[in-house]
Design a protein around this motif. Sequence first.
Motif, mmCIF file in Angstrom:
data_model
loop_
_atom_site.group_PDB
_atom_site.id
_atom_site.type_symbol
_atom_site.label_atom_id
_atom_site.label_comp_id
_atom_site.label_asym_id
_atom_site.label_seq_id
_atom_site.Cartn_x
_atom_site.Cartn_y
_atom_site.Cartn_z
ATOM 1 N N VAL A 12 0.605 -1.230 -0.280
ATOM 2 C CA VAL A 12 0.389 -0.054 0.252
ATOM 3 C C VAL A 12 1.202 1.216 -0.108
ATOM 4 N N LYS A 13 0.375 2.390 -0.912
ATOM 5 C CA LYS A 13 1.374 3.555 -0.660
ATOM 6 C C LYS A 13 -0.040 5.291 -0.411
ATOM 7 N N GLY A 14 0.571 5.642 0.393
ATOM 8 C CA GLY A 14 -0.300 6.973 0.634
ATOM 9 C C GLY A 14 -0.076 7.608 1.638
ATOM 10 N N PRO A 15 -0.660 8.320 2.125
ATOM 11 C CA PRO A 15 -0.481 9.720 3.111
ATOM 12 C C PRO A 15 -0.186 9.241 4.441
ATOM 13 N N GLY A 16 -0.745 7.668 5.567
ATOM 14 C CA GLY A 16 -0.979 6.984 6.147
ATOM 15 C C GLY A 16 0.908 6.343 6.434
ATOM 16 N N VAL A 17 1.674 6.023 5.376
ATOM 17 C CA VAL A 17 2.780 5.322 5.436
ATOM 18 C C VAL A 17 3.546 5.870 5.857
ATOM 19 N N MET A 18 3.991 5.100 7.304
ATOM 20 C CA MET A 18 4.657 5.598 8.529
ATOM 21 C C MET A 18 6.311 6.502 7.658
ATOM 22 N N THR A 19 6.930 6.936 8.566
ATOM 23 C CA THR A 19 8.043 7.251 8.540
ATOM 24 C C THR A 19 9.500 6.310 8.178
ATOM 25 N N CYS A 20 9.376 5.787 9.855
ATOM 26 C CA CYS A 20 10.045 4.599 9.385
ATOM 27 C C CYS A 20 9.249 3.911 10.581
ATOM 28 N N TYR A 21 10.882 2.433 10.568
ATOM 29 C CA TYR A 21 10.841 2.432 12.415
ATOM 30 C C TYR A 21 11.359 3.178 12.706
ATOM 31 N N TYR A 22 11.192 3.822 14.389
ATOM 32 C CA TYR A 22 12.467 4.151 15.145
ATOM 33 C C TYR A 22 13.566 3.633 15.258
ATOM 34 N N ARG A 23 14.438 4.256 14.976
ATOM 35 C CA ARG A 23 15.366 3.548 15.395
ATOM 36 C C ARG A 23 15.928 1.905 15.470
ATOM 37 N N ASP A 24 15.403 2.179 13.323
ATOM 38 C CA ASP A 24 15.548 0.581 12.742
ATOM 39 C C ASP A 24 15.789 0.822 11.893
ATOM 40 N N PRO A 25 16.896 0.990 10.992
ATOM 41 C CA PRO A 25 16.784 1.363 9.580
ATOM 42 C C PRO A 25 16.901 0.118 8.879
ATOM 43 N N LYS A 26 16.986 -1.347 9.276
ATOM 44 C CA LYS A 26 17.171 -2.244 8.545
ATOM 45 C C LYS A 26 15.830 -2.355 9.023
ATOM 46 N N ALA A 27 14.672 -2.640 9.804
ATOM 47 C CA ALA A 27 13.870 -3.179 9.272
ATOM 48 C C ALA A 27 12.887 -2.072 8.126
ATOM 49 N N THR A 28 13.118 -0.909 8.568
ATOM 50 C CA THR A 28 12.495 0.387 8.186
ATOM 51 C C THR A 28 12.547 -0.402 6.514
ATOM 52 N N ALA A 29 14.505 -0.623 6.000
ATOM 53 C CA ALA A 29 14.506 -0.802 4.795
ATOM 54 C C ALA A 29 13.479 -2.467 3.637
ATOM 55 N N GLU A 30 13.748 -3.653 4.622
ATOM 56 C CA GLU A 30 12.695 -4.154 4.613
ATOM 57 C C GLU A 30 11.380 -4.365 4.022
ATOM 58 N N VAL A 31 10.424 -3.058 4.946
ATOM 59 C CA VAL A 31 8.782 -2.711 4.258
ATOM 60 C C VAL A 31 9.205 -1.764 3.284
ATOM 61 N N LEU A 32 9.661 -0.865 3.968
ATOM 62 C CA LEU A 32 9.419 0.539 2.536
ATOM 63 C C LEU A 32 10.273 0.298 1.387
ATOM 64 N N HIS A 33 9.551 0.826 0.219
ATOM 65 C CA HIS A 33 10.446 0.334 -1.296
ATOM 66 C C HIS A 33 9.356 1.732 -1.961
ATOM 67 N N ASP A 34 10.531 2.787 -2.057
ATOM 68 C CA ASP A 34 9.783 3.923 -2.609
ATOM 69 C C ASP A 34 8.106 4.091 -2.475
ATOM 70 N N GLY A 35 8.185 4.389 -0.874
ATOM 71 C CA GLY A 35 6.785 4.671 -0.552
ATOM 72 C C GLY A 35 5.928 4.103 -0.728
ATOM 73 N N TRP A 36 6.650 2.569 -1.346
ATOM 74 C CA TRP A 36 4.960 1.596 -1.362
ATOM 75 C C TRP A 36 5.535 0.920 0.461
ATOM 76 N N LEU A 37 4.266 0.516 1.243
ATOM 77 C CA LEU A 37 4.867 -0.314 2.226
ATOM 78 C C LEU A 37 4.297 -1.871 2.088
ATOM 79 N N TYR A 38 5.328 -2.825 2.274
ATOM 80 C CA TYR A 38 5.424 -4.138 2.001
ATOM 81 C C TYR A 38 4.525 -4.203 3.684
ATOM 82 N N THR A 39 3.554 -5.004 2.804
ATOM 83 C CA THR A 39 2.067 -5.531 4.179
ATOM 84 C C THR A 39 3.300 -6.853 5.286
ATOM 85 N N GLY A 40 3.073 -7.846 4.416
ATOM 86 C CA GLY A 40 3.779 -9.210 5.141
ATOM 87 C C GLY A 40 2.088 -10.237 4.502
#
Length: 544
Positions: free
Chosen positions: A389-417
């Motif tokens: 999903v993609k939209g204005p409500g996607v999180m900024t990041c997982y706070y203090r966890d860049p590795k986990a953030t990179a796993e689910v955020l791709h070009d503004g898209w949130l991979y939900t699992g």
Amino acid sequence: MPITDILEKNCRLYGDDVALIEINPEMPETKRTTWKEFDLIEPSRAAYYRREITWNVFNEKANRFANLLIERGIKKGEKVGILLMNCLEWLPIYFGILKTGALAVPLNFRYSADEIKYCVELAEIDILVFGPEFIGRVEEIADEISKGRLLYFVGDGCPGFAEDYNAHTANCSSQSPKIDVNDDDEAAIYFSSGTTGFPKAILHNHESLMHAAKAEQNHHGQTKDDVFLCIPPLYHTGAKMHWFGSLLTGGKAVLLKGTSPKTILQAVSEEHCTIVWLLVPWAQDLLLALDNKELDIADYDLDQWRLMHIGAQPVPPSLIKHWKEYFPHHQYDTNYGLSESIGPGCVHLGVDNIDKVGAIGKAGYGWEAKIIDEQGETVKQGETGELAVKGPGVMTCYYRDPKATAEVLHDGWLYTGDMAMEDEDGFIFLVDRKKDVIISGGENIYPVQIEDFLRTNEAILDVAVIGLADHRLGEISAAIIELKPGVECTEEDIQEFCKKLPRYKRPRKIIFADVPRNPTGKIEKPKLREKYGATHLVAAQNQG
């Protein structure tokens, strides 16, 4: 526009109108009184069945807490934790935090002392606000978390290790602190967890919160005349973001303590509620009470109730068919979302699509959705893939966890699992979850935490926790336990051992069997679900 501006607007336009009502139906009849709050110093809550505040009082209390935080050195970008059961103070405290430019950090009221400590430290919380239900848990960790942090207590009988919220806010200004807050500013941290143990901290900005309000109002058409019944806990994005639709229109909301069928119908009837959000178990319990003649809808004033919607777990189509037998005039909607997408609404069914019950719907207001393969390419219609999903409500990041953030955020898209498929009409159906999270009665249960706990039992060699389908709760947790050779242990022994866990984390089913692992050492949970899921379903049907 930050969400705090909407509160200020409601104060100007509807200042004397009731904003929030708190109902405590568990109060003994002999002790019940009602209270309308005009005083700035709140009296004891213990004897009150019903309390209410106007938009003016709501805003004044938010301002007082904001000014207290500023006096105590809280600056823009710092964090304030909220550990409260649903109550009339919850939302003014939340908005008071936002008015300072600080981040609100709601905590799950089911957290153990260790989990509270973990979240406080992960989110770098500067001040923790907590209620009477948490005195014991906070006291356990007070010496550790109070170093450099302030603890504020909301309620009567403030413990010695904390400061009194009521006494301190009473002496603060009720005027807005006028801190400049923008859409891009960080606003809140919510906690979520996968199968890896303790929760992740999910960072959202003010644009996320505001979009949640717009999406909710767009989906459900709230007006000033609507009354929203809020039952789920406010620490969760679901409850609060649904209420944001009422905030946007200046509508009234009722915070109900209790989930019994009688309690829900009484609140709808007495407070003239028009919109109710339920979890599947609550809806099923209500229908069962009506079927068994324990309740009679003729005893309640329900004509104004126009919308029932459900989220947090898959909805059986048979449930909605049954619901419409009692409430044929109701609109119905289901909402899909994650804390990473600021809660419900990134996908929703829509009130005009009841013929598609079973689907989670289509992309919500302001959202995009697609189903992708392992390479991130969109799959063909009818094929299964991962929902993104993609939209204005996607999180900024997982706070203090860049590795986990990179796993689910791709070009503004949130991979939900979540694995899903789209039918020929464009409606999305959930198929399965990549993750092993168990959703039981709308609550996430994380198998690794339970497995780690059970492995501390000296009789247990290995253990796997999986979810099994359940008619009422959606899923229940089952523990497959492999005992050490020659050791005797019964189901009763395990259940007694698990009393150390919070009730919602205790396995509902115990199975003594071997735990299969693949060559790399990973538990083969799909095999376990396949083996025990069918057996469990047959047994449940036979019992039914």
